[in-house]
Enzyme design. Structure first.
Site, PDB file in Angstrom:
ATOM      1  N   THR A   1     -16.257   3.421  27.458  1.00 50.50           N
ATOM      2  CA  THR A   1     -17.167   2.728  28.360  1.00 50.50           C
ATOM      3  C   THR A   1     -18.477   3.497  28.369  1.00 50.50           C
ATOM      4  O   THR A   1     -18.644   4.459  27.608  1.00 50.50           O
ATOM      5  CB  THR A   1     -16.560   2.610  29.784  1.00 50.50           C
ATOM      6  OG1 THR A   1     -17.390   1.730  30.578  1.00 50.50           O
ATOM      7  CG2 THR A   1     -16.454   3.960  30.470  1.00 50.50           C
TER       8      THR A   1
ATOM      9  N   VAL B   1     -17.697  -5.138  27.421  1.00 54.00           N
ATOM     10  CA  VAL B   1     -18.983  -4.508  27.133  1.00 54.00           C
ATOM     11  C   VAL B   1     -19.298  -3.562  28.284  1.00 54.00           C
ATOM     12  O   VAL B   1     -19.184  -3.940  29.449  1.00 54.00           O
ATOM     13  CB  VAL B   1     -20.106  -5.553  26.980  1.00 54.00           C
ATOM     14  CG1 VAL B   1     -21.433  -4.871  26.660  1.00 54.00           C
ATOM     15  CG2 VAL B   1     -19.749  -6.560  25.895  1.00 54.00           C
ATOM     16  N   CYS B   2     -19.664  -2.326  27.963  1.00 54.13           N
ATOM     17  CA  CYS B   2     -20.096  -1.359  28.965  1.00 54.13           C
ATOM     18  C   CYS B   2     -19.011  -1.179  30.038  1.00 54.13           C
ATOM     19  O   CYS B   2     -17.855  -0.974  29.738  1.00 54.13           O
ATOM     20  CB  CYS B   2     -21.431  -1.819  29.545  1.00 54.13           C
ATOM     21  SG  CYS B   2     -22.354  -0.569  30.450  1.00 54.13           S
ATOM     22  N   THR B   3     -19.382  -1.304  31.306  1.00 55.44           N
ATOM     23  CA  THR B   3     -18.415  -1.070  32.384  1.00 55.44           C
ATOM     24  C   THR B   3     -17.497  -2.271  32.630  1.00 55.44           C
ATOM     25  O   THR B   3     -16.698  -2.253  33.568  1.00 55.44           O
ATOM     26  CB  THR B   3     -19.130  -0.696  33.691  1.00 55.44           C
ATOM     27  OG1 THR B   3     -20.091  -1.708  34.016  1.00 55.44           O
ATOM     28  CG2 THR B   3     -19.832   0.647  33.552  1.00 55.44           C
TER      29      THR B   3
END
Length: 330
Positions: A129, A109-111
């Site tokens: 990302t 998730v995300c970074t």
């Protein structure tokens, strides 16, 4: 599907919503009995050493177990946050690589994608990302086929998502894969969300992807384009509205908005048509007129060029079905 074992990795400076967003989706499938009489997901959280972690927001999370002792899960989920953006803890990266080697599905998730990339798990794979860190990511991990546009990307057993709420969209996609669309839709409705955003949907709308112009006349032109996609949006007409010559307008618009006027107009029209296909029952021909396309064929070409599918297929895939009866979500 038998009970799916999910392990969520925790570490200091993790983004709390990257953890709790997917967790709420998956735990809803479990607690709400998306498959009657069977728990859909067994969710565990684990941190290095098993101690509490402090999120970037200041929230403290207490894990279920020590990451070093955790059994290999079916699905390994790695969230993002400030804790992923500095020098990575080699022991954490090594443990993620070890667990991922035996997992059937790996999700970031995300970074959190930075940790997967550090572990060598994304080399040769398509991934995404958070938009704000794509440039840094591409520089650090050139072997990854980074796509900064989608809200999530699924490449084989590895899935990566964009910022924060995109992790919820990805979690819903996993539920749909595991349990079916009706189960995912029931969870989305319970969480007051739309089961609508396809992975290929852009992280930004055209309005947000283009910068807001500094000069008031150009900002007004941007507003006018968004509100009147079926109007004459030629450079000549827009330049007249901004009281500039066509050459001055085209140069100033590109400099301040970041894209040429024609490309901006194309994006607004495509976005308008997409929204109408998703949210209304209007026919394709009527939507084409409203969005400013000269013909249904012009709209079809724009969809195939921009999204890879024609309008009719887009509507079939991404327009929500009729709402489920209350009993299905109670």
């Amino acid at each position: 599907m038998s009970t799916c074992d999910v392990l969520i990795v925790l570490f200091d400076e993790v983004q709390s919503l990257d953890v709790t967003g997917p967790l709420e989706v998956l735990s809803s499938a479990r607690s709400r009995g998306a498959v009657p009489g069977r728990n859909a997901y067994r969710i565990r959280t684990a941190s290095p050493g098993g101690g509490p972690v402090r999120c970037s927001s200041g929230l403290t999370l207490v894990p279920d177990e020590d990451l070093d002792l955790a059994a290999t899960p079916h699905t390994l989920l790695v969230p993002g946050g400030r804790g992923t953006r500095g020098p990575a803890d080699p022991a954490l990266v090594a443990r993620i690589a070890e667990l991922a080697a035996g997992a059937e599905r790996v999700v970031s998730v995300c970074t959190g994608a930075f940790l997967l990339a550090e572990a060598g798990l994304l080399d040769g794979h398509r991934a995404t990302t958070h938009w704000a860190y794509c440039e840094t990511f591409a520089r650090r991990f050139p072997a990854v086929r980074l796509d900064p546009e989608p809200i999530f990307v699924r490449d084989g057993r590895i899935s990566t998502s964009a910022g924060v709420t995109a992790g919820i969209d990805l979690a819903l996609a996993l539920v749909e894969e595991d349990l079916g669309r009706s189960a995912a839709l029931a969870i989305a409705r319970h969480l007051v969300m739309y089961l609508r955003r396809p992975g290929g949907q852009a992280q930004f709308s055209t309005h947000l992807a283009g910068q807001l112009a500094e000069r008031h006349p150009l900002r007004e032109v941007q507003r006018w384009i968004g509100e009147n996609p079926s109007a004459d949006l030629s450079v000549t007409a827009l330049a007249e509205r901004a009281t500039l010559s066509p050459r001055q307008f085209a140069r100033a618009f590109a400099a301040e908005v970041g894209v040429p006027p024609g490309r901006y107009v194309d994006g607004i029209r495509l976005e308008t048509a997409r929204r109408l296909l998703e949210e209304t029952g209007q026919g394709v021909e009527e939507i084409g007129r409203t969005a400013g396309y000269g013909s249904t064929e012009a709209m079809r070409r724009a969809f195939v060029r921009g999204l890879g599918i024609p309008p009719s297929e887009y509507r079939r895939r991404f327009r929500p079905p009729s709402p489920l009866p209350a009993a299905a979500v109670g």
